[in-house]
Design an enzyme around this catalytic site. Structure first.
Site, PDB file in Angstrom:
ATOM      1  N   ASP A   5     -50.685  27.533  41.183  1.00 12.56           N
ATOM      2  CA  ASP A   5     -50.337  26.487  41.953  1.00 12.56           C
ATOM      3  C   ASP A   5     -50.274  24.983  41.272  1.00 12.56           C
ATOM      4  O   ASP A   5     -49.937  24.055  41.976  1.00 12.56           O
ATOM      5  CB  ASP A   5     -51.421  26.090  43.097  1.00 12.56           C
ATOM      6  CG  ASP A   5     -52.929  26.317  42.540  1.00 12.56           C
ATOM      7  OD1 ASP A   5     -52.996  26.590  41.509  1.00 12.56           O
ATOM      8  OD2 ASP A   5     -53.597  26.185  43.746  1.00 12.56           O
ATOM      9  N   HIS A  30     -63.241  29.117  45.290  1.00 12.20           N
ATOM     10  CA  HIS A  30     -63.887  27.903  46.361  1.00 12.20           C
ATOM     11  C   HIS A  30     -65.257  28.405  47.041  1.00 12.20           C
ATOM     12  O   HIS A  30     -65.709  27.643  47.805  1.00 12.20           O
ATOM     13  CB  HIS A  30     -62.766  27.419  47.176  1.00 12.20           C
ATOM     14  CG  HIS A  30     -61.531  26.764  46.858  1.00 12.20           C
ATOM     15  ND1 HIS A  30     -61.959  25.675  46.059  1.00 12.20           N
ATOM     16  CD2 HIS A  30     -60.454  26.898  46.662  1.00 12.20           C
ATOM     17  CE1 HIS A  30     -60.659  25.080  45.452  1.00 12.20           C
ATOM     18  NE2 HIS A  30     -59.614  26.076  46.067  1.00 12.20           N
ATOM     19  N   HIS A  67     -56.406  23.593  42.029  1.00 13.76           N
ATOM     20  CA  HIS A  67     -57.661  22.810  42.773  1.00 13.76           C
ATOM     21  C   HIS A  67     -59.046  23.376  42.021  1.00 13.76           C
ATOM     22  O   HIS A  67     -59.232  24.498  41.650  1.00 13.76           O
ATOM     23  CB  HIS A  67     -57.760  23.487  44.372  1.00 13.76           C
ATOM     24  CG  HIS A  67     -56.294  23.073  44.942  1.00 13.76           C
ATOM     25  ND1 HIS A  67     -55.370  23.973  45.064  1.00 13.76           N
ATOM     26  CD2 HIS A  67     -55.877  22.181  45.706  1.00 13.76           C
ATOM     27  CE1 HIS A  67     -54.442  23.676  45.868  1.00 13.76           C
ATOM     28  NE2 HIS A  67     -54.989  22.232  46.146  1.00 13.76           N
ATOM     29  N   ASP A 119     -56.532  26.844  38.047  1.00 18.81           N
ATOM     30  CA  ASP A 119     -56.081  26.781  39.323  1.00 18.81           C
ATOM     31  C   ASP A 119     -55.736  25.183  39.472  1.00 18.81           C
ATOM     32  O   ASP A 119     -56.538  24.508  39.097  1.00 18.81           O
ATOM     33  CB  ASP A 119     -56.939  27.226  40.405  1.00 18.81           C
ATOM     34  CG  ASP A 119     -56.531  27.316  41.590  1.00 18.81           C
ATOM     35  OD1 ASP A 119     -56.049  28.357  41.917  1.00 18.81           O
ATOM     36  OD2 ASP A 119     -56.490  26.278  42.502  1.00 18.81           O
TER      37      ASP A 119
END
Length: 343
Positions: free
Chosen positions: A285, A160, A198, A196
């Protein structure tokens, strides 16, 4: 497969974040990496080695110099004001405000260099950031040296983090650093495959205008999921990078059937690109019981991910990203690596 791991990550602990309108203990906690390390040891994945020391030169190839300087000074600046809680931002230079002048106050700098309140600072945060960065580069040197694959057990994660901002528990973008390092070491093309839950907004931002790095993301639809403001399917690159960014957003509740189909599409794109090396941003995740995510992958699905990536037949660097159902994170993350090795 060799794993690079540093206990220095433990110094980034006891931090808080804002979630659901409440200040809560950080979901990105030290036990995450410890579960993964323990599982790698338990299954005999391979040697677990410490990282080597590196200067920040490789970080400065993908991050702005003033931003990296800020990361190293943030906690000291915060503590100098007499505060010893987690350093978190409270104001951001949104549309209509100025972002062309670097402020002086630590409170302003925290917002100037962040996208959210999910990447706080504690006394040991910078040490952990450096060790995570060195972990990624050390694993990259193994792949460059002839290893078919290596695993960088990075904590804190990185995908991120953009060229000049932190957020989502991320500070230095380890996957982007490694991709650029491979190019600087002679690779002609590198692919980053981010699995991932996200979207890896930072990796996309860093390489969006370039054709020497293909970025593929399989992730929760940003219409309903963090990071919300990047990750849509129509984001395909800009300028020289047009056509070299592929986003595969999926809705809440996605299970292996549709997620596996997206992985297949992403891997086909990587194969067509024909890179010299693949960097996998390995987040787990996507697990059905992850506390902050909404896909429905099961533990049995993770070896399938590794097996499909192995079919690319390319040197591969795995870089640890997210995964917050801590009791299962070790089995799931290492399951990907076992699947890659055909166990």
């Amino acid at each position: 497969m060799k794993t690079i791991y540093s206990p220095t990550h433990l110094r980034h602990a006891g931090h808080w974040e804002v979630a659901g309108g409440t200040l809560v203990p950080g979901f990105e906690k030290p036990i995450r990496a410890e579960y993964v390390r323990s599982r790698a040891e338990a299954v005999g994945l391979g040697p677990i080695l410490p990282p080597s020391s590196f200067t920040l030169d490789a970080a400065l190839r993908v991050h702005a110099a003033d931003y990296v300087e800020f990361l190293g000074k943030a906690w000291d600046m915060w503590a100098a004001t007499g505060r010893h809680t987690t350093a978190l931002p409270m104001t951001w230079p949104v549309k209509g405000l100025r972002n062309d002048r670097r402020p002086e106050s630590i409170d302003a700098l925290l917002g100037f260099y962040s996208l959210d309140a999910g990447a706080g600072f504690q006394a040991g945060t910078w040490d952990a950031i450096r060790s995570s960065y060195e972990t990624a580069l050390t694993a990259a040197t193994l792949v460059k040296g002839g290893e078919r694959a290596a695993f960088a057990l990075c904590r804190p994660p990185g995908h991120h983090a953009g060229s000049a901002f932190c957020g989502g528990y991320c500070y230095i973008n380890n996957a982007a650093v490694a991709a650029q390092w491979f190019l600087d070491q002679g690779a002609g093309r590198v692919a980053v495959l981010d699995v991932d839950y996200h979207h890896g907004n930072g990796t996309q931002e860093i390489f969006y205008g370039r054709s020497d790095v293909l970025v593929v993301n399989i992730h929760g639809d940003p219409a309903t999921e963090y990071p919300f403001f990047l990750g849509y399917a129509d984001e395909t690159g800009a300028g020289a990078g047009e056509g070299f960014n592929l986003n595969l957003p999926l809705p809440w509740g996605t299970d292996w059937t549709d997620w596996g189909a997206a992985l297949e599409a992403g891997c086909r794109r990587v194969a067509d690109y024909a890179p010299d090396v693949v960097v996998v941003s390995l987040g787990v995740d996507t697990f059905e019981r992850d506390p902050i995510s909404h896909f429905r992958l099961t533990t049995a699905d993770y070896p399938k991910i590794g097996a499909r990536i192995e079919k690319l037949g390319l040197p591969t660097l795995f870089v640890m990203e997210g995964g917050y159902a801590v009791e299962e994170i070790g089995v799931n993350a290492v399951g990907v690596l076992e699947g890659f090795e055909g166990r």
